[in-house]
Design an enzyme around this catalytic site. Structure first.
Site, PDB file in Angstrom:
ATOM      1  N   ASP A   9       9.710  58.228  92.566  1.00 25.17           N
ATOM      2  CA  ASP A   9      10.074  59.137  93.450  1.00 25.17           C
ATOM      3  C   ASP A   9      10.084  58.659  94.543  1.00 25.17           C
ATOM      4  O   ASP A   9       9.306  58.071  95.163  1.00 25.17           O
ATOM      5  CB  ASP A   9       9.539  60.304  92.940  1.00 25.17           C
ATOM      6  CG  ASP A   9       9.452  61.598  94.113  1.00 25.17           C
ATOM      7  OD1 ASP A   9      10.613  61.873  94.052  1.00 25.17           O
ATOM      8  OD2 ASP A   9       8.488  61.710  94.754  1.00 25.17           O
ATOM      9  N   ALA A  10      10.998  59.233  95.474  1.00 19.83           N
ATOM     10  CA  ALA A  10      10.866  59.009  96.904  1.00 19.83           C
ATOM     11  C   ALA A  10      10.089  59.697  97.907  1.00 19.83           C
ATOM     12  O   ALA A  10       9.086  59.367  98.590  1.00 19.83           O
ATOM     13  CB  ALA A  10      12.501  58.807  97.440  1.00 19.83           C
ATOM     14  N   TYR A  11      10.371  61.168  97.975  1.00 23.30           N
ATOM     15  CA  TYR A  11       9.720  62.002  98.820  1.00 23.30           C
ATOM     16  C   TYR A  11       8.526  62.326  98.739  1.00 23.30           C
ATOM     17  O   TYR A  11       8.193  63.010  97.522  1.00 23.30           O
ATOM     18  CB  TYR A  11      10.643  63.174  99.256  1.00 23.30           C
ATOM     19  CG  TYR A  11      12.175  62.666  99.868  1.00 23.30           C
ATOM     20  CD1 TYR A  11      12.129  61.976 101.153  1.00 23.30           C
ATOM     21  CD2 TYR A  11      13.131  62.678  99.163  1.00 23.30           C
ATOM     22  CE1 TYR A  11      13.368  61.708 101.511  1.00 23.30           C
ATOM     23  CE2 TYR A  11      14.583  62.403  99.676  1.00 23.30           C
ATOM     24  CZ  TYR A  11      14.362  61.754 100.658  1.00 23.30           C
ATOM     25  OH  TYR A  11      15.693  61.361 101.369  1.00 23.30           O
ATOM     26  N   ARG A  40       8.883  71.665 103.266  1.00 16.95           N
ATOM     27  CA  ARG A  40       8.629  71.180 102.001  1.00 16.95           C
ATOM     28  C   ARG A  40       8.567  72.074 100.804  1.00 16.95           C
ATOM     29  O   ARG A  40       9.430  71.741  99.776  1.00 16.95           O
ATOM     30  CB  ARG A  40       7.490  70.215 101.966  1.00 16.95           C
ATOM     31  CG  ARG A  40       7.193  69.448 100.852  1.00 16.95           C
ATOM     32  CD  ARG A  40       8.388  68.638 100.397  1.00 16.95           C
ATOM     33  NE  ARG A  40       8.082  67.685  99.192  1.00 16.95           N
ATOM     34  CZ  ARG A  40       8.944  67.031  98.743  1.00 16.95           C
ATOM     35  NH1 ARG A  40      10.211  66.825  98.921  1.00 16.95           N
ATOM     36  NH2 ARG A  40       8.456  66.255  97.456  1.00 16.95           N
ATOM     37  N   SER A 116      15.412  60.079  92.539  1.00 18.81           N
ATOM     38  CA  SER A 116      15.074  61.088  93.639  1.00 18.81           C
ATOM     39  C   SER A 116      16.018  62.184  93.621  1.00 18.81           C
ATOM     40  O   SER A 116      17.120  61.848  93.313  1.00 18.81           O
ATOM     41  CB  SER A 116      15.019  60.380  95.085  1.00 18.81           C
ATOM     42  OG  SER A 116      15.043  61.339  95.939  1.00 18.81           O
ATOM     43  N   ASN A 117      15.650  63.312  94.154  1.00 15.08           N
ATOM     44  CA  ASN A 117      16.511  64.541  94.276  1.00 15.08           C
ATOM     45  C   ASN A 117      17.371  64.349  95.237  1.00 15.08           C
ATOM     46  O   ASN A 117      18.333  64.915  95.695  1.00 15.08           O
ATOM     47  CB  ASN A 117      15.479  65.836  94.573  1.00 15.08           C
ATOM     48  CG  ASN A 117      15.100  66.653  93.481  1.00 15.08           C
ATOM     49  OD1 ASN A 117      15.438  66.297  92.297  1.00 15.08           O
ATOM     50  ND2 ASN A 117      13.800  67.386  93.657  1.00 15.08           N
TER      51      ASN A 117
END
Length: 220
Positions: A9-11, A40, A116-117
């Site tokens: 996942d990125a964030y 967030r 990722s989203n």
């Protein structure tokens, strides 16, 4: 156990989502942390609601909308900082251990990707800013399926794209709900519990819980 593929996942996992507000903390004032947390939380809420409604909008639009809400919710924060905060989100800091961990996993012969989203443009900017592009084989964005995590079609992009069984993929995320979705899909999951959050989704447990990505090298 060494895995054929490591997907991140990125964030919140590779990139610090609170870095944008922290970069302008002096101008924002004492409620900066609150502003960042609301930003967030709403960003994620909008992604879940839009997936349930079948009304996709890319993650950058949701990021803008979430910041607008947070600025209204925290009146002490200067709304004139909106443009600076959004600009900073394109260049989020990665966590300190990330480059070394990705480099070591890549050297072991594993395939590496982000799932990722984030929109493709957001992810490309963040990866280049942090100089992580040299370690990654692919970047998978939900924009390809027009649904956000934890929809199964998101995780399926990796297994279809790489022609792997889910069990061959080690998936790392700091978001417990994301780990639950990936576990349900069949990935071997690692919860990167950076802020020592309590366990939840007990019926979809991770294979491993780590305080940072560093432990991944020892655990395999």
């Amino acid at each position: 156990m060494h895995h054929a593929a490591y997907v991140f996942d990125a964030y919140g996992t590779l990139f610090d989502v609170h870095a944008a507000v922290r970069r302008h903390a002096d101008q924002i004032g004492p409620d900066g942390q609150l502003l960042s947390e609301i930003w967030r939380a709403k960003q994620l809420e909008y992604s879940w609601v839009r997936t349930l409604m079948g009304a996709y909008a890319d993650f950058w639009q949701l990021t803008e909308q979430a910041l607008d809400f947070a600025l209204r919710k925290v009146p002490s924060a200067d709304k004139g900082l909106r443009a600076k905060l959004l600009d900073a989100y394109w260049r989020l800091d990665c966590y300190p251990e990330v480059p070394a961990v990705l480099k070591a996993l890549k050297a072991s012969g594993a395939k590496l990707a982000i799932l990722s989203n984030g929109s493709p443009e957001m992810l490309e900017a963040a990866v280049k800013s942090a100089a992580l592009d040299q370690f990654l084989d692919d970047i998978y964005s939900v924009d390809a399926v027009k649904r956000f995590k934890a929809d199964p079609s998101v995780y399926d992009m990796v297994t279809t794209g790489w022609r792997l069984y889910p069990g061959a993929v080690s998936f790392q995320s700091s978001n417990r709900w994301d780990v639950a979705g990936a576990t349900k899909f069949g990935f071997r999951t690692v919860w990167i519990n950076r802020s020592n959050q309590p366990e939840e989704y007990r019926d979809f447990p991770p294979a491993l819980i780590l305080p940072s990505l560093e432990g991944l090298l020892a655990a395999g």
